[in-house]
Enzyme design. Sequence first.
Site, PDB file in Angstrom:
ATOM      1  N   LYS A   1      79.382  21.365  20.750  1.00 42.96           N
ATOM      2  CA  LYS A   1      80.079  22.580  21.068  1.00 42.96           C
ATOM      3  C   LYS A   1      81.152  22.057  22.162  1.00 42.96           C
ATOM      4  O   LYS A   1      82.045  22.863  22.448  1.00 42.96           O
ATOM      5  CB  LYS A   1      79.044  23.233  21.904  1.00 42.96           C
TER       6      LYS A   1
ATOM      7  N   HIS B   1      78.219  20.902  29.979  1.00 44.03           N
ATOM      8  CA  HIS B   1      78.815  21.984  30.260  1.00 44.03           C
ATOM      9  C   HIS B   1      80.122  22.188  30.524  1.00 44.03           C
ATOM     10  O   HIS B   1      80.543  21.281  31.539  1.00 44.03           O
ATOM     11  CB  HIS B   1      77.607  22.775  31.339  1.00 44.03           C
TER      12      HIS B   1
ATOM     13  N   ARG C   1      71.763  19.462  22.208  1.00 50.41           N
ATOM     14  CA  ARG C   1      71.609  20.430  21.469  1.00 50.41           C
ATOM     15  C   ARG C   1      71.233  19.842  19.754  1.00 50.41           C
ATOM     16  O   ARG C   1      71.903  18.783  19.528  1.00 50.41           O
ATOM     17  CB  ARG C   1      72.900  21.156  21.415  1.00 50.41           C
TER      18      ARG C   1
ATOM     19  N   TYR D   1      69.708  27.146  34.874  1.00 51.43           N
ATOM     20  CA  TYR D   1      68.618  26.116  34.898  1.00 51.43           C
ATOM     21  C   TYR D   1      68.145  25.854  36.541  1.00 51.43           C
ATOM     22  O   TYR D   1      67.259  25.284  36.593  1.00 51.43           O
ATOM     23  CB  TYR D   1      69.087  24.626  34.770  1.00 51.43           C
TER      24      TYR D   1
END
Length: 343
Positions: A212, A306, A179, A316
């Site tokens: 994150k 994730h 990211r 995805y």
Amino acid sequence: MDPVDRFLAHLTAIDRSPNTVRAYAHDLRDYFEFLDRHGLRWDGVVLEDLGRFVTWLRLPEAARGGQVVALPWVGANLAAATVNRKLSALASFYEFHHRHGVGLGELLTRWRPGRRGGSWQPFLAHLGSRPERHRAISLRVDRRPPRELSQAEMTTLITACDRLRDRFLLSLLKGTGLRIGEALGLRHEDLDPRRRLVAVRARANVNRARAKTWSREVPVDAELFRLYSDYLHDEYGTLDCDYVFVNLWGSPVGAPMNYSSVDRLVRRLRKSTGIAFSLHLFRHSYATALLRRGVAAEVVQQLLGHANLSTTVDTYSHLGIEDARRALAAAGFLDGPEAEPSA
């Protein structure tokens, strides 16, 4: 607005992203505007009121006050996905206050036995499954796979960068799926040329860049580190800064690069190349390419950071028409990947 302030303060205290807190505040503003216009109390609503809220959200702005009637053929003001996001924020808001004595915690969510596989389940199968949370209200959303950047588009964007710093940034996103917040938070110690690894660390950053999820390491190829070396030698020079991406021309020189600088870069590249893109599309393209080449979803999950495998698979693991064509050709149903459908 004390109930909203307490909820948003709680989100901030548990280190939710500032963007998440801002989005929740915006969604709750819409909800409390609806309550005010209809003379409702936030702690006294019923499920039917929330159904009316959904209808109200989809009205054009001019029709929300009731003085203008929306004709049936006028399109909805908000997409279904946007409405569902607002309902999700609302569910979190009520769950928070449910823990503080407000008896509306299950107004928007229900806990049901977990279900795996198809719709049929053996008798008493639910007894051994974990409960799952389900929304009481949600709109049907057409699933659209995220757009990918082609190899040619990514090459064009990287080549269009005038500076090695920017070229290295885009090459890093292309080769790691990081990211943009994770990239802006990188320190020099996070790049290991010997092991060819880039480490993502969850830490506080002065430029407010955020990782994150948990810390992880992503393998990269040698070419990326050669570009990193060129960037350090030709542009970074003797600057004394721990951050990899810093201001080299704009003030203050040597300070960590921030989101605003990246936004200006994206705007310049859109204008010079004519490619409509966001930096997050590099992440989509990285993940999709891995899955398309047969990399296990569990591995892709770890590389992307994730928390849940379902996020990786649902987001995805989509197929385009050319993927279907190649699969049919491999199975012998078509002559080859370029075979044209018969008239």
